[in-house]
Scaffold this active site. Structure first.
Site, PDB file in Angstrom:
ATOM      1  N   GLU A  97      -2.971   1.353   7.272  1.00 42.74           N
ATOM      2  CA  GLU A  97      -2.278   0.602   6.048  1.00 42.74           C
ATOM      3  C   GLU A  97      -1.218  -0.308   6.650  1.00 42.74           C
ATOM      4  O   GLU A  97      -0.752  -0.053   7.908  1.00 42.74           O
ATOM      5  CB  GLU A  97      -1.673   1.868   5.357  1.00 42.74           C
ATOM      6  CG  GLU A  97      -0.659   1.742   4.081  1.00 42.74           C
ATOM      7  CD  GLU A  97      -1.228   1.016   3.076  1.00 42.74           C
ATOM      8  OE1 GLU A  97      -1.824  -0.044   3.081  1.00 42.74           O
ATOM      9  OE2 GLU A  97      -1.074   1.429   1.892  1.00 42.74           O
ATOM     10  N   ASP A  98      -0.767  -1.102   5.843  1.00 39.93           N
ATOM     11  CA  ASP A  98       0.213  -2.104   6.170  1.00 39.93           C
ATOM     12  C   ASP A  98       1.585  -1.406   6.385  1.00 39.93           C
ATOM     13  O   ASP A  98       2.495  -1.531   7.288  1.00 39.93           O
ATOM     14  CB  ASP A  98       0.223  -3.338   5.349  1.00 39.93           C
ATOM     15  CG  ASP A  98       0.426  -3.070   3.995  1.00 39.93           C
ATOM     16  OD1 ASP A  98       0.153  -1.959   3.558  1.00 39.93           O
ATOM     17  OD2 ASP A  98       0.275  -4.195   3.139  1.00 39.93           O
ATOM     18  N   ASP A 101       5.736   3.011   1.330  1.00 33.54           N
ATOM     19  CA  ASP A 101       6.753   2.543   0.762  1.00 33.54           C
ATOM     20  C   ASP A 101       7.180   3.938  -0.103  1.00 33.54           C
ATOM     21  O   ASP A 101       7.807   4.812   0.725  1.00 33.54           O
ATOM     22  CB  ASP A 101       6.493   1.478  -0.225  1.00 33.54           C
ATOM     23  CG  ASP A 101       7.750   0.982  -1.111  1.00 33.54           C
ATOM     24  OD1 ASP A 101       8.734   0.541  -0.394  1.00 33.54           O
ATOM     25  OD2 ASP A 101       7.918   0.381  -2.079  1.00 33.54           O
TER      26      ASP A 101
HETATM   27  P1  IMP Z   1       3.348   2.981  -2.208  1.00 28.13           P
HETATM   28  O1  IMP Z   1       3.790   3.537  -0.491  1.00 28.13           O
HETATM   29  O2  IMP Z   1       2.511   3.618  -2.951  1.00 28.13           O
HETATM   30  O3  IMP Z   1       4.829   2.809  -2.879  1.00 28.13           O
HETATM   31  O4  IMP Z   1       2.974   1.631  -1.722  1.00 28.13           O
HETATM   32  C1  IMP Z   1       2.984   0.840  -0.644  1.00 28.13           C
HETATM   33  C2  IMP Z   1       2.185  -0.463  -0.953  1.00 28.13           C
HETATM   34  O5  IMP Z   1       3.230  -1.257  -1.704  1.00 28.13           O
HETATM   35  C3  IMP Z   1       1.912  -0.971   0.672  1.00 28.13           C
HETATM   36  O6  IMP Z   1       0.548  -0.766   0.830  1.00 28.13           O
HETATM   37  C4  IMP Z   1       2.070  -2.576   0.208  1.00 28.13           C
HETATM   38  O7  IMP Z   1       0.811  -2.855  -0.360  1.00 28.13           O
HETATM   39  C5  IMP Z   1       3.239  -2.662  -1.116  1.00 28.13           C
HETATM   40  N1  IMP Z   1       4.458  -2.722  -0.359  1.00 28.13           N
HETATM   41  C6  IMP Z   1       5.589  -1.994  -0.309  1.00 28.13           C
HETATM   42  N2  IMP Z   1       6.692  -2.657   0.429  1.00 28.13           N
HETATM   43  C7  IMP Z   1       6.293  -3.688   0.562  1.00 28.13           C
HETATM   44  C8  IMP Z   1       7.050  -4.966   1.263  1.00 28.13           C
HETATM   45  O8  IMP Z   1       8.046  -4.674   1.699  1.00 28.13           O
HETATM   46  N3  IMP Z   1       6.304  -5.963   1.176  1.00 28.13           N
HETATM   47  C9  IMP Z   1       4.972  -6.280   0.816  1.00 28.13           C
HETATM   48  N4  IMP Z   1       4.204  -5.250   0.298  1.00 28.13           N
HETATM   49  C10 IMP Z   1       4.817  -3.878   0.197  1.00 28.13           C
HETATM   50 MG    MG Z   2      -1.005  -1.878   0.825  1.00 28.67          MG
END
Ligand code: IMP
Ligand code: MG
Length: 174
Positions: A97-98, A101
């Site tokens: 994963e990138d 968050d």
């Molecule tokens: P979560 O952890 O389910 O809230 O979602 C994470 C996803 O939101 C990541 O895989 C990214 O695609 C996107 N995301 C969260 N923070 C960032 C950021 O700072 N820049 C770009 N995409 C983000």
């Molecule tokens: Mg993502």
């Protein structure tokens, strides 16, 4: 123009850390084969850069998911918008994963993958924003912990732009 982009982590530093992570994964899976599961679209660049440095055999696949819900509920359902082509059962699955968050989508996706009975299931992320976590997610390999800033580059976007930047940038909104 919506905002200015400043370099948060330069390309050389990102690549050096990815090389370290690949060495660690290669050591952990010595004598085994990995099913690398990149999460689209943000994880695509990190997934390819990481896997090309892994020295044990790798099968490459991708998955794309989005979570249902009102954005405040963590017990939602994950919608797989592009599923794996490979069968994960009995495989050493490494999810790539990138950025983590809130952890909402990823925790649901990890549960979904676990139900496919892999031999083992590991999570590897390039970036982690721990301050933003809403749902607990166990991270096995973490590139960098970063503060609560919106970042782009290395696969990550702002309104689908900047994914192709070769470094991690931070968007400074006006
Ligand atoms: P979560 O952890 O389910 O809230 O979602 C994470 C996803 O939101 C990541 O895989 C990214 O695609 C996107 N995301 C969260 N923070 C960032 C950021 O700072 N820049 C770009 N995409 C983000
Ligand atoms: Mg993502």
């Amino acid at each position: 123009m919506d905002g200015q982009i400043h370099v948060m982590i330069p390309e050389e530093e990102v690549n050096a850390r990815i090389a370290e992570m690949a060495a660690q994964i290669s050591a952990d899976f010595q004598g085994e084969e990995i099913l690398a599961v990149g999460i689209l679209r943000g994880g695509a660049y990190f997934c390819t850069e990481l896997t090309k440095r892994i020295t044990v055999p790798v099968i490459l696949d991708f998955i794309e998911a989005s979570s249902y819900g009102d954005g405040t509920c963590s017990s939602g359902q994950v919608k797989i918008t592009k599923d794996l082509d490979e069968d994960a059962s009995g495989k050493n699955v490494v999810v790539i994963e990138d950025i983590i968050d809130t952890g909402r989508t990823l925790s649901l996706l990890m549960e979904n993958l676990k139900s496919r009975n892999p031999k083992c299931l590991k999570l590897c992320t390039l970036l982690d924003k721990p301050q933003r976590r809403v749902v607990e997610v166990h991270v096995d390999y973490n590139g960098f912990q970063i503060p609560n800033k919106f970042v782009v580059g290395y696969g990550m976007d702002y309104a689908q732009r900047y994914r192709n930047l070769p470094y991690i940038g931070v968007v400074e909104f006006e």
